[in-house]
Design a protein around this motif. Structure first.
Motif, PDB file in Angstrom:
ATOM      1  N   ARG A  60      25.269  28.437  11.797  1.00 35.63           N
ATOM      2  CA  ARG A  60      25.793  29.442  12.894  1.00 35.63           C
ATOM      3  C   ARG A  60      25.411  30.651  13.371  1.00 35.63           C
ATOM      4  O   ARG A  60      24.680  30.800  14.807  1.00 35.63           O
ATOM      5  CB  ARG A  60      27.118  29.655  12.640  1.00 35.63           C
ATOM      6  N   SER A  61      24.739  31.659  12.972  1.00 37.08           N
ATOM      7  CA  SER A  61      23.872  32.733  13.534  1.00 37.08           C
ATOM      8  C   SER A  61      23.613  33.128  11.613  1.00 37.08           C
ATOM      9  O   SER A  61      23.990  33.481  10.721  1.00 37.08           O
ATOM     10  CB  SER A  61      25.561  33.893  13.821  1.00 37.08           C
ATOM     11  N   SER A  62      22.801  34.504  12.845  1.00 37.68           N
ATOM     12  CA  SER A  62      21.094  34.889  11.708  1.00 37.68           C
ATOM     13  C   SER A  62      21.594  35.836  11.334  1.00 37.68           C
ATOM     14  O   SER A  62      22.557  37.170  11.654  1.00 37.68           O
ATOM     15  CB  SER A  62      20.349  34.938  12.111  1.00 37.68           C
ATOM     16  N   ILE A  63      21.394  36.856   9.831  1.00 36.76           N
ATOM     17  CA  ILE A  63      21.812  37.365   9.395  1.00 36.76           C
ATOM     18  C   ILE A  63      20.969  38.461   9.609  1.00 36.76           C
ATOM     19  O   ILE A  63      19.484  38.080   9.364  1.00 36.76           O
ATOM     20  CB  ILE A  63      22.059  37.354   7.885  1.00 36.76           C
ATOM     21  N   PHE A  64      20.754  39.896  10.319  1.00 38.43           N
ATOM     22  CA  PHE A  64      20.090  40.589  10.354  1.00 38.43           C
ATOM     23  C   PHE A  64      19.667  41.970   9.794  1.00 38.43           C
ATOM     24  O   PHE A  64      21.049  42.540   9.787  1.00 38.43           O
ATOM     25  CB  PHE A  64      20.016  40.876  11.872  1.00 38.43           C
ATOM     26  N   MET A  65      18.635  42.447   8.746  1.00 40.56           N
ATOM     27  CA  MET A  65      19.361  43.073   7.428  1.00 40.56           C
ATOM     28  C   MET A  65      17.331  44.492   7.746  1.00 40.56           C
ATOM     29  O   MET A  65      16.815  44.289   7.286  1.00 40.56           O
ATOM     30  CB  MET A  65      19.296  43.214   6.154  1.00 40.56           C
ATOM     31  N   PRO A  66      18.275  45.101   8.452  1.00 39.48           N
ATOM     32  CA  PRO A  66      16.837  46.458   9.105  1.00 39.48           C
ATOM     33  C   PRO A  66      16.928  47.249   8.472  1.00 39.48           C
ATOM     34  O   PRO A  66      17.149  47.235   7.247  1.00 39.48           O
ATOM     35  CB  PRO A  66      17.655  46.804  10.184  1.00 39.48           C
TER      36      PRO A  66
END
Length: 366
Positions: free
Chosen positions: A158-164
């Motif tokens: 559904r939605s991507s996970i963004f980890m900076p």
């Protein structure tokens, strides 16, 4: 109140203090060698325990002294990000990432997990499932480590996970890959720093160097030199043709070639030493390739300290010397203002964090 000169002296003393704890100049020399050889160099600026970081003894015995250090890495096992950084409509940017790999003994990794623990991102339960490689001779008892640093995007349905700005470590054993460590980067910058001798393409993160440009010429020169040595050897000790029906020669196993030899033969005209190859042409080809390689790499006579002409004016001599050093000067100035300036800023940022605990720092008289 501290004036600007005193503040500069304190900063200079702090940087010199951490550089004296290990051979900082040797790390810089390795980065320069990588740039000259491969066109691109990669280093890491990390916080280390000084006594355990280097094998050189510099009077540091305490395990409590921590600070920044420059670690020279090899570009051969480091992969740079080829993707172009795109800015989304929301104004969020995904920064470039770095991937490196190396081999490590499984027991050493387990010891690191036991020392670091969960608070430093280690996953001890996953590491217990890893099996080291036992069939590979050079990596027997070891596992391959893949280290990722940068902005990480995990695609979902559904939605991507963004980890900076995270660090991820994957261990590849005999039974497959496992994520053994995950942690957020304590610094606002990547620990990797990249330097180039020269870049030719905006979309390509790797650079080029004179040695890379001269590699085809060097291979051709090596082949020409091998041919030259073969022709020289054949001319010095040429093969001898003799009449095999001559009983004297056949009994002796052929003519013995040495200075002052006397050959008794029923057919003297059958003895012949053929000339194989063209020795002058081989010499000219090798010298031409050698000159072309010198021009490509910039290792010319003025840079070696030789004088091109015996009768020239002082101004002309200075111009020739300056032309020979122009390429080196451009390389030095671009890296002093680029990669090495970033390294010093990164080291100073780490030093300010580690100096929250008191440390003794000597300030030189000058």
């Amino acid at each position: 109140v501290i004036d600007q000169e005193t503040a500069d002296t304190l900063v200079h003393a702090v940087m010199d203090h951490y550089h004296r704890l290990y051979d900082f100049r040797a790390a810089c020399d390795l980065l320069d060698a990588e740039m000259i050889k491969y066109g691109t160099c990669v280093g890491q600026v990390r916080e280390v325990t000084s006594r355990k970081f280097t094998h050189d003894f510099r009077g540091v015995e305490s395990d409590d002294i921590k600070g920044p250090a420059l670690i020279a890495c090899s570009i051969k096992n480091t992969w740079l990000d080829h993707s172009v950084a795109m800015v989304a409509h929301e104004g969020e940017r995904i920064g470039p990432s770095f991937i490196s790999n190396y081999w490590q003994v499984l027991e050493d990794v387990k010891r690191a997990v036991k020392t670091g623990g969960k608070e430093r991102g280690w996953r001890g339960n996953v590491l217990e499932r890893l099996v080291s490689h036992e069939t590979l001779d050079e990596h027997k008892g070891q596992i391959e480590i893949l280290e990722y640093e940068g902005d990480l995007v995990i695609p979902k349905s559904r939605s991507s996970i963004f980890m900076p700005n995270v660090r991820l470590r994957v261990a590849v054993g005999k039974n497959g890959p496992e994520v053994i460590r995950f942690q957020e980067n304590d610094n606002p910058f990547r620990s990797f720093v990249v330097g180039h001798y020269m870049r030719e393409d905006v979309l390509d993160p790797y650079g080029v160097s004179p040695l890379m440009k001269g590699q085809p010429i060097a291979e051709a020169g090596a082949a020409a030199f091998n041919d030259l040595m073969a022709v020289s050897r054949l001319r010095a000790l040429p093969p001898t043709i003799y009449d095999r029906n001559d009983p004297t020669m056949t009994a002796a196993g052929g003519p013995n070639v040495f200075p002052g030899a006397q050959w008794a033969s029923d057919a003297p005209g059958a003895i012949e030493n053929p000339e194989i190859g063209d020795l002058p042409a081989s010499v000219q080809l090798f010298l031409a390739l050698k000159k072309e390689y010198e021009d490509t790499t910039g290792v010319t006579d003025p840079r070696r300290g030789a004088e091109i002409k015996s009768h020239t004016t002082l101004g002309q001599h200075e111009i020739e010397s300056t032309k020979g050093l122009s390429r080196t000067d451009d390389f030095v100035q671009s890296n002093l203002g680029g990669m090495y300036a970033s390294i010093l800023h990164m080291q100073f940022a780490i030093a300010k964090r580690t100096l929250r605990r008191p440390q003794s720092i000597s300030i030189d008289a000058h």
